[in-house]
Scaffold this active site. Structure first.
Site, PDB file in Angstrom:
ATOM      1  N   GLU A 119      -4.529  28.346  -1.610  1.00  0.00           N
ATOM      2  CA  GLU A 119      -5.548  29.396  -1.518  1.00  0.00           C
ATOM      3  C   GLU A 119      -5.104  30.495  -0.555  1.00  0.00           C
ATOM      4  O   GLU A 119      -5.854  30.953   0.301  1.00  0.00           O
ATOM      5  CB  GLU A 119      -6.894  28.798  -1.117  1.00  0.00           C
ATOM      6  CG  GLU A 119      -7.375  27.720  -2.088  1.00  0.00           C
ATOM      7  CD  GLU A 119      -8.762  27.186  -1.763  1.00  0.00           C
ATOM      8  OE1 GLU A 119      -9.310  27.557  -0.712  1.00  0.00           O
ATOM      9  OE2 GLU A 119      -9.306  26.403  -2.564  1.00  0.00           O
ATOM     10  N   GLU A 266      -7.515  20.995  -7.541  1.00  0.00           N
ATOM     11  CA  GLU A 266      -8.546  20.367  -6.705  1.00  0.00           C
ATOM     12  C   GLU A 266      -9.908  20.494  -7.372  1.00  0.00           C
ATOM     13  O   GLU A 266     -10.286  21.579  -7.815  1.00  0.00           O
ATOM     14  CB  GLU A 266      -8.635  21.031  -5.317  1.00  0.00           C
ATOM     15  CG  GLU A 266      -7.488  20.764  -4.378  1.00  0.00           C
ATOM     16  CD  GLU A 266      -7.711  21.440  -3.023  1.00  0.00           C
ATOM     17  OE1 GLU A 266      -8.875  21.805  -2.727  1.00  0.00           O
ATOM     18  OE2 GLU A 266      -6.728  21.600  -2.284  1.00  0.00           O
TER      19      GLU A 266
END
Length: 505
Positions: A119, A266
């Protein structure tokens, strides 16, 4: 001979399809921010016993990578966010990283992917301008090691880079990130890699202020009046998970990129939260992950891409109890740090039914533990800890060998087996460690052992302590399976293209 451009492009496309044409898989993320982290060998034994075939590591821990050797488990390793700047600026740093953390372990350890950062755009935006360079440098290092076809490179992205993911058909990447995202997508297309997405319906639900029903986030069937439909395409979305994945596909199409497979690196649901986290419950976590597994393994894609399965990694294997932040941050795991299941989790259609309970994890004294500390721990376990220590008394099956490490191991384990589901740990002032290896021997059966040839004697099992208050989790089952790929048709296509090219020469 040099292959023509059209053939090279066809080869890359085929390799990209091959990468995600296998029957969909469920993998797990393995975080390490927890107390009493089990030894890597025990973690691998646990994964193998549950037929888990794909794992993601957040770094390239050498002990973990060595433990995965000769297991065939596919491993995704990670370049940490802190390493990106150096790797992006210096090709030599990327080459050194690949040589040390990938090439050194292949082929024994089945490393198949590298996640460059996590991220990056939303957590360390100042690094974003150099992300593409880091990806390219890592890939070039793989090419130099002749590993570029085996190991794919990408970078996990947050849903936050798509400000308005619903309806999916109008989703776009945030304009402020278009340059970086375009470079990423061009890299993925050129290398036949996939788009890594961290997609959390839990956050989608909790931040939507009641717009979407909880059942939608949990994959539960909605009544006809609550069906979620994209008004532009009229596609029906049975889950927020599917809508999130489709939002990524439509966002890529908005930049003129198509058919780059999305892999969800995820997703999950917390089993516990603070007073302001009402949706973080054991029941919701169990429902989400159970339905997620069924959804992924039906081998279909989201509504806009039904033929591209959604390979997915559950976040995560263990509750990371050392993490900071809200209570939910420490409760995403399917296992407690002591190895017990947080809730029953099963995968229908699999061939394995191995139980993930006390019988697969034991607590024993460390080989280098101080004897005086072991005596203290032994006395506490058999006294205040109320372990059943009758079997290590003179004349009983576990008395020999008559040494403190053997006796302490038996007592530690009895306490651990009885109390772990109630929060008991395997520590004893740092003198104990968990293991999946059954320490039973000859006629001495440790509590939790399935060794039918050993016995702990004909005496009341609770002679020196009460029965453990084991709850339903004690016999919880978690079952994972993997469907083998059917690659023959695609391999045949590649062969036919190659033969046609030869005939044209």
């Amino acid at each position: 001979m040099l292959l023509p451009r059209w053939f090279a492009e066809a080869l890359l496309l085929l390799l990209s399809i091959l990468a995600c044409s296998n029957a969909a898989f469920i993998g797990v993320n393995i975080g390490t921010d927890l107390t009493n982290m089990p030894p890597p060998s025990d973690i691998v034994t646990l994964l193998k016993s549950q037929q888990i075939t794909h794992v993601r590591l957040y770094d390239a821990n050498s002990h973990m990578l060595k433990a995965f050797a000769n297991t065939s488990i596919e491993v995704m390793v990670g370049v940490t966010n802190e390493e990106i700047l150096k790797i992006g600026r210096f090709p030599s740093a990327a080459a050194a990283w690949v040589n040390k953390n990938v090439a050194a372990y292949i082929p024994s350890t089945n490393i198949t992917a590298i996640a460059v950062g996590s991220e990056v755009l939303t957590t360390i935006p100042h690094v974003a301008p150099i992300l593409a360079s880091a990806l390219n440098n890592i890939h070039k290092a793989l090419v130099a090691s002749n590993l570029n076809f085996k190991v794919k490179v990408s970078s996990p992205m947050s849903m936050d880079i798509m400000p308005k993911p619903f309806p999916p058909s109008t989703s776009t990447f945030s304009p402020s990130w278009n340059t970086t995202v375009y470079q990423l997508l061009q890299f993925l297309k050129n290398t036949g890699s996939f788009f890594m997405l961290n997609a959390y319906p839990y956050y989608g639900y909790t931040t939507a202020n009641g717009i979407f029903p909880l059942d939608y986030a949990l994959f539960k069937q909605l009544s006809p009046v609550k069906q979620i439909v994209d008004p532009n395409t009229l596609l029906h979305y049975n889950s927020m998970f599917d809508a999130m994945v489709d939002a990524a596909y439509y966002s890529m199409e908005a930049l003129n990129f198509s058919k780059i497979p999305v892999v969800v690196t995820e997703t999950g649901w917390p089993s516990s939260g603070g007073s302001d986290e009402a949706a973080a419950t054991v029941a919701n976590a169990e429902t989400f992950n159970t339905n997620l597994i069924k959804r992924v393994l039906n081998n279909s894609g989201p509504p806009s891409q039904p033929d591209i399965p959604i390979n997915t990694y559950i976040y995560e294997l263990y509750n990371e109890d050392k993490r900071s932040g809200p209570v939910s941050e420490r409760n995403w795991g399917i296992l407690f740090p002591n190895g017990t299941s947080v809730y029953p989790l099963s995968l229908s259609g699999g061939s394995s039914s191995a139980a993930l309970n006390g019988s697969s994890m034991f607590c024993v004294a460390k080989a280098d533990a101080d004897d005086d500390k072991l005596v203290d721990g032994l006395n506490w376990a058999c006294g205040q800890g109320r372990a059943n220590c009758a079997a290590i008394q003179p004349g009983q099956p576990c008395y020999l060998p008559n040494d403190v490490k053997s006796h302490a191991s038996f007592a530690f384990n009895d306490y651990y087996q009885k109390m772990k589901s109630a929060g008991g740990t395997c520590d004893f002032d740092g003198t104990a460690i968990t293991t999946t290896r059954d320490p039973s021997y000859r006629t001495c059966a440790y509590t939790g052992s399935l060794n039918a040839n050993a016995t702990n004697g004909n005496f009341p099992p609770d002679a020196l302590g009460p029965a453990s208050p084991l709850g339903g989790n004690a016999n919880a089952r978690i079952i994972f399976s993997y469907h083998l790929p059917i690659l023959a048709p695609l391999a045949l296509t590649l062969l036919q293209l190659l033969l046609q090219h030869d005939r044209l020469l």
